[in-house]
Design a protein around this motif. Sequence first.
Motif, short mmCIF file in Angstrom:
data_model
loop_
_atom_site.label_atom_id
_atom_site.label_comp_id
_atom_site.label_asym_id
_atom_site.label_seq_id
_atom_site.Cartn_x
_atom_site.Cartn_y
_atom_site.Cartn_z
N LYS A 1 1.00 -1.30 -0.06
CA LYS A 1 -0.14 0.11 0.13
C LYS A 1 0.99 0.91 -0.06
O LYS A 1 1.89 1.36 0.75
CB LYS A 1 -0.75 0.06 1.11
CG LYS A 1 -1.82 -1.08 1.45
CD LYS A 1 -2.79 -1.09 0.38
CE LYS A 1 -3.95 -2.43 0.74
NZ LYS A 1 -5.19 -2.19 -0.43
N GLU A 2 0.65 2.30 -0.67
CA GLU A 2 1.28 3.52 -0.82
C GLU A 2 0.27 4.29 0.21
O GLU A 2 -1.02 4.55 0.09
CB GLU A 2 1.21 4.07 -1.90
CG GLU A 2 1.89 5.67 -1.93
CD GLU A 2 1.90 6.46 -3.33
OE1 GLU A 2 2.23 7.49 -3.36
OE2 GLU A 2 1.25 5.73 -4.40
N VAL A 3 0.86 5.07 1.07
CA VAL A 3 0.12 5.60 2.22
C VAL A 3 0.67 7.24 2.60
O VAL A 3 1.86 7.64 1.88
CB VAL A 3 0.20 5.16 3.57
CG1 VAL A 3 -0.09 3.43 3.55
CG2 VAL A 3 1.72 5.12 4.25
N GLU A 4 -0.11 7.76 3.08
CA GLU A 4 0.38 9.44 3.31
C GLU A 4 0.95 9.09 4.71
O GLU A 4 0.25 8.78 5.97
CB GLU A 4 -0.91 10.12 3.51
CG GLU A 4 -0.45 11.71 4.12
CD GLU A 4 -1.75 12.31 3.84
OE1 GLU A 4 -1.61 13.42 4.85
OE2 GLU A 4 -2.71 12.28 3.32
N PRO A 5 2.33 9.34 5.09
CA PRO A 5 2.98 9.13 6.35
C PRO A 5 2.35 10.14 7.31
O PRO A 5 2.29 11.08 7.16
CB PRO A 5 4.29 9.42 6.09
CG PRO A 5 4.77 9.13 4.63
CD PRO A 5 3.12 9.86 3.78
N ARG A 6 1.85 9.38 8.51
CA ARG A 6 1.61 10.21 9.74
C ARG A 6 2.15 9.43 10.87
O ARG A 6 1.37 8.64 11.43
CB ARG A 6 -0.03 10.28 9.84
CG ARG A 6 -0.44 11.28 8.62
CD ARG A 6 -2.11 11.19 8.79
NE ARG A 6 -2.62 11.97 7.76
CZ ARG A 6 -4.05 12.38 7.75
NH1 ARG A 6 -4.79 11.78 8.71
NH2 ARG A 6 -4.41 13.09 6.61
N GLU B 1 -2.58 5.85 9.05
CA GLU B 1 -2.26 6.52 7.95
C GLU B 1 -3.02 6.12 6.56
O GLU B 1 -3.38 5.25 6.24
CB GLU B 1 -0.76 6.10 7.61
CG GLU B 1 0.40 6.25 8.40
CD GLU B 1 1.80 5.70 8.22
OE1 GLU B 1 2.66 6.43 8.72
OE2 GLU B 1 1.59 4.56 7.65
N PRO B 2 -3.71 7.11 5.86
CA PRO B 2 -4.45 6.84 4.99
C PRO B 2 -3.77 6.27 3.73
O PRO B 2 -2.91 6.69 3.34
CB PRO B 2 -5.04 8.31 4.50
CG PRO B 2 -4.82 9.30 5.60
CD PRO B 2 -3.42 8.71 6.39
N LEU C 1 -3.29 5.61 0.15
CA LEU C 1 -3.37 6.56 -1.35
C LEU C 1 -3.58 5.60 -2.61
O LEU C 1 -4.36 6.04 -3.44
CB LEU C 1 -2.13 7.43 -1.54
CG LEU C 1 -1.73 8.42 -0.37
CD1 LEU C 1 -0.47 9.09 -0.73
CD2 LEU C 1 -2.99 9.42 -0.23
N SER C 2 -3.01 4.37 -2.52
CA SER C 2 -3.21 3.67 -3.71
C SER C 2 -2.72 2.20 -3.26
O SER C 2 -1.75 2.06 -2.20
CB SER C 2 -2.44 4.35 -4.84
OG SER C 2 -1.04 4.14 -4.66
#
Length: 247
Positions: free
Chosen positions: A150-155, A160-161, A163-164
């Motif tokens: 999974k590609e995520v938005e790092p938090r 972490e949401p 993305l794709s």
Amino acid sequence: MSNVSLPPRTAAVIPAAGRGLRLGPGAPKALRTLNGTPMLVHAVRAMAASNAVSLVVVVAPPDETAAVKSLLSDLVLPDRTEVAVVPGGANRQQSVRLGLDALPEDIGIVLVHDAARPLVPVDTVDAVVEAVRDGASAVVPALPLADTVKEVEPRPGGPEPVLSTPERARLRAVQTPQGFDRETLIRAHGTVADDGEGATDCAGLVERLGERVVVVPGHEEAFKVTRPLDLVLAEAVLARRRANDGF
């Protein structure tokens, strides 16, 4: 007089200057032991096992250079293989460049190998060298992924949401040694800026030049020893080799 030209000499550069903090406190990562022998020694032996490799350049932690030279001075290797030790830089990219600077002029093919991949089989090393000899400028061994990625938005510290979800069939987990035409690798290191922590992958530098990088099959035993559990797995692989092959 024969008109048959000999293949260019091959050298392996082993950047071994990292501290390996994820393995916990203690000696630099490359000097941690597997079956009582430093990982670096296993890695040097792995490169020297290839008939193609005539020189291994170890890039050591600057404050450990003398100790590494002493460690490798009595190492029994094939007569064809020389070993040199040079001090490393502040990051991997700098250390590889310092290793390249130490190569004699008659080296045409360069392997860059992680000291933290001490158990790579010789067949993998040979496959990389052969692909460069056949005309590839840059070659990486790699394995298909078993896990979905999974590609995520790092938090950090929170959910972490996503993305794709990249198509797994098109993804590969890259290993070392990575192999290069010497001129291409030197040009990559001279062209791509060393920003921050520097590049973690020499093939990535070549890609940024617009040059083609090709993949050959990797091997499950060429995994990277990064965390304590990896040390356990590496010890198990060595035990199996001793039982099966008298390694």
